[in-house]
Design a protein around this motif. Structure first.
Motif, mmCIF file in Angstrom:
data_model
loop_
_atom_site.group_PDB
_atom_site.id
_atom_site.type_symbol
_atom_site.label_atom_id
_atom_site.label_comp_id
_atom_site.label_asym_id
_atom_site.label_seq_id
_atom_site.Cartn_x
_atom_site.Cartn_y
_atom_site.Cartn_z
ATOM 1 N N THR A 25 41.331 37.260 39.133
ATOM 2 C CA THR A 25 40.958 36.833 40.488
ATOM 3 C C THR A 25 41.698 35.543 40.840
ATOM 4 O O THR A 25 42.323 35.444 41.905
ATOM 5 C CB THR A 25 39.434 36.611 40.585
ATOM 6 N N LYS A 29 44.595 35.366 43.722
ATOM 7 C CA LYS A 29 44.394 34.485 44.882
ATOM 8 C C LYS A 29 45.558 33.523 45.052
ATOM 9 O O LYS A 29 46.041 33.310 46.159
ATOM 10 C CB LYS A 29 43.103 33.676 44.703
ATOM 11 N N GLU A 118 34.629 37.032 48.664
ATOM 12 C CA GLU A 118 35.648 37.851 48.013
ATOM 13 C C GLU A 118 35.003 38.757 46.984
ATOM 14 O O GLU A 118 33.813 38.607 46.672
ATOM 15 C CB GLU A 118 36.671 36.952 47.311
ATOM 16 N N GLY A 120 36.324 40.823 43.217
ATOM 17 C CA GLY A 120 37.348 41.242 42.260
ATOM 18 C C GLY A 120 36.726 42.179 41.245
ATOM 19 O O GLY A 120 35.595 41.944 40.813
ATOM 20 N N TYR A 133 41.174 43.498 44.381
ATOM 21 C CA TYR A 133 40.680 42.232 44.941
ATOM 22 C C TYR A 133 40.582 42.360 46.455
ATOM 23 O O TYR A 133 41.461 42.946 47.093
ATOM 24 C CB TYR A 133 41.639 41.096 44.574
#
Ligand code: HEC
Length: 188
Positions: A25, A29, A118, A120, A133
């Motif tokens: 993750t 990102k 978010e 993941g 993701y």
């Protein structure tokens, strides 16, 4: 003894999996998210410089082009998706994505901040492990010019949108809602 081995292996793998998701993750990102403010900035500049109707190509071509650049750079599958699409051909979510988008809306209704929302997860697709993701894309002021209530949209813009997107579902949003998400599929 032998029968316990798979269980022991599974238990040993569990914390590693959690760590993998956290690491993947963070890494995903760092690589992908810089594209988000770039798209928003391009949109703000285009609306300011060209007016709303003139800014359509930014969302239509420049945003996908910025994302395509990232796809080339990483080899990962990166897209924008939404439960209410403007461009259904490009942005229709698959089952996993639709589930996360629905969950994002529930999380938002429960007061979670959109800026950091978010998900993941490591999933198996066709027997292969893939890291997936998703990052929520909140509706900011500038988005309302093109995704706000249909009767509030500029007439010229409406005409342009109608030309390109006869099945547009992406109006009627208010600030603070979730417009869609950036989604990444990364083979492991
Ligand atoms: C100038 C008009 C305009 C503005 C401003 C605008 N959009 Fe869009 N948006 C569009 C158009 C046109 C498309 C369709 C793009 C395509 O053909 O792929 C689109 C598509 C999208 C999509 C892809 C999913 C879909 O429905 O096809 C997302 C997500 C999105 N916009 C989010 C935003 C966000 C978030 C903002 C504010 C930061 C924003 N847009 C501002 C015109 C705009």
């Amino acid at each position: 003894m032998k029968t316990y081995l798979p269980i022991a292996l599974l238990l040993a793998a569990l914390p590693a999996l959690a760590q993998d998701v956290a690491d993947l993750t963070a890494d995903t990102k760092k690589t992908v998210l810089p594209v988000v403010p770039k798209v928003v900035k391009a949109m703000q500049e285009a609306v300011a410089a060209k007016g709303v109707a003139g800014a359509i190509p930014v969302c239509k071509e420049e945003a996908p082009a910025l994302i395509k650049e990232k796809r080339k750079e990483t080899g990962w599958d990166i897209r924008r998706v939404s439960l209410k699409t403007r461009n259904a051909e490009r942005a229709t979510p698959d089952l996993w994505e639709a589930r996360q988008l629905a969950d994002f809306n529930i999380r938002a209704a429960n007061g979670e901040k959109l800026d950091t929302m978010e998900k993941g997860e490591i999933v198996t697709i066709d027997g292969k492990q893939v890291f997936r993701y998703m990052k929520a894309l909140p509706v900011a002021d500038v988005c309302l010019t093109c995704h706000g209530p249909a009767d509030s949209l500029d007439a010229g813009l409406k005409a342009e949108l109608g030309k390109y997107y006869p099945h547009d579902q992406a109006t009627g949003y208010a600030k603070g809602q979730i417009r869609g998400a950036l989604t990444v599929k990364r083979p492991l």
